[in-house]
Enzyme design. Sequence first.
Site, PDB file in Angstrom:
ATOM      1  N   GLY A 173      32.872  67.354  20.359  1.00  0.00           N
ATOM      2  CA  GLY A 173      33.209  66.109  19.679  1.00  0.00           C
ATOM      3  C   GLY A 173      31.992  65.517  18.999  1.00  0.00           C
ATOM      4  O   GLY A 173      30.907  66.102  19.027  1.00  0.00           O
ATOM      5  N   CYS A 174      32.132  64.342  18.427  1.00  0.00           N
ATOM      6  CA  CYS A 174      31.012  63.739  17.710  1.00  0.00           C
ATOM      7  C   CYS A 174      29.918  63.267  18.655  1.00  0.00           C
ATOM      8  O   CYS A 174      28.786  63.041  18.235  1.00  0.00           O
ATOM      9  CB  CYS A 174      31.487  62.591  16.825  1.00  0.00           C
ATOM     10  SG  CYS A 174      32.217  61.222  17.729  1.00  0.00           S
ATOM     11  N   THR A 175      30.253  63.115  19.946  1.00  0.00           N
ATOM     12  CA  THR A 175      29.227  62.725  20.915  1.00  0.00           C
ATOM     13  C   THR A 175      28.651  63.921  21.660  1.00  0.00           C
ATOM     14  O   THR A 175      27.778  63.761  22.496  1.00  0.00           O
ATOM     15  CB  THR A 175      29.790  61.734  21.949  1.00  0.00           C
ATOM     16  OG1 THR A 175      30.878  62.348  22.642  1.00  0.00           O
ATOM     17  CG2 THR A 175      30.264  60.463  21.277  1.00  0.00           C
TER      18      THR A 175
END
Length: 382
Positions: free
Chosen positions: A355-357
């Site tokens: 994911g983006c994290t």
Amino acid sequence: MSSLEKKVAEVFMEIADGMETGQFGARPKIALTGMGSEHGEENSMAAARIAAEAGVDVYYIGTLEDPAVTTVKVADDEEGHAKMDELLESGEIDGAVTMHYPFPIGVSTVGRAITPAFGREMFIANTTGTSSGDRIEGMILNAIYGIITAKASGIENPTVGILNVDGARQCELALKELAENGYPITFAESSRADGGCVLRGNDVLRGTPDILVTDSLTGNVLTKMLAAFTSGGSFETTGYGYGPGIGKGYDKLVLIISRASGAPLVANALKFAGDLVKNNVFAIAKAEFAAAEKAGLAEAIAKRKPKPAAAAEEEVAAPPKEPCTSSIPGIEVMDLEDAVKALWKVGIYAESGMGCTGPLVMMSDANFERAAEVLKEAGYIG
């Protein structure tokens, strides 16, 4: 002049300096090796003059002279470094600022940057040297080195954030264990909506934490970019450089700058060194290491050492596939596939994702709570 008259003169000079700079007490004696700068010796001498006016007793090692500083004449950069070491060993100076230095393994430098969004200062732990040959151990130690440096710069209760790089999640777990066991750490909170003490690039620009923990290669790049982004990279204009070498039992105060560092930054590095001397950085280091060790530093590191490879990797079959509509973040990318297999072993179908994290383990909504328990018990998440 008698010894008494000389002492009285020194006291009056200290008072005069204190009235001028607002800082009373003995002036810290800091050497600067001036040769080797990409901007010439004049750049180094300009920095020495600025720092001298701010209350630092500068020993300039090079070929130039100025009434404001003490010049130690040398023929070249190599002789300059030898002279710097000699002055440090003899105790004639309290510390030094230089462009390169061979720190032993276990010692690395804590940088001090000025972040662009709000002009906040931020310590970057760490920027040069090697705290440990093991990445996770190195980042855990970097956090402690950062706390030492921030406290020795006058910040009583610095906030600590961890950059979202490989090792961040295990570093977070270790630091939170130390905090739970009595070592005082105040964790920063990301400025992004998802929060947490594992920080994003936005937080670097904003200066969200007082101390940004990362590996030294990443820290080195960040320090260069924050210092030189206004000049296109050729001239480091802002910040305090790559900072002092910190390590357990290490008692030689050497701060690093770059050959691309401009006079304003070099002057800041000299003043940074002066602050560390005045605040007795090595006494603070001794106390911080003792407190961290009492809270279980060795055990926290040992739990995160790489495990010996099994003679033959166990084959684990995936359970029947099902839609993965929930996800658990916070797992190291190197542990991702092992975490998935840990869930397969207990009959939970899972997949890895990004994911983006950062890395994710995905599973069904129905299996989310049980999966979180399994991953926590296995040490993949906190």
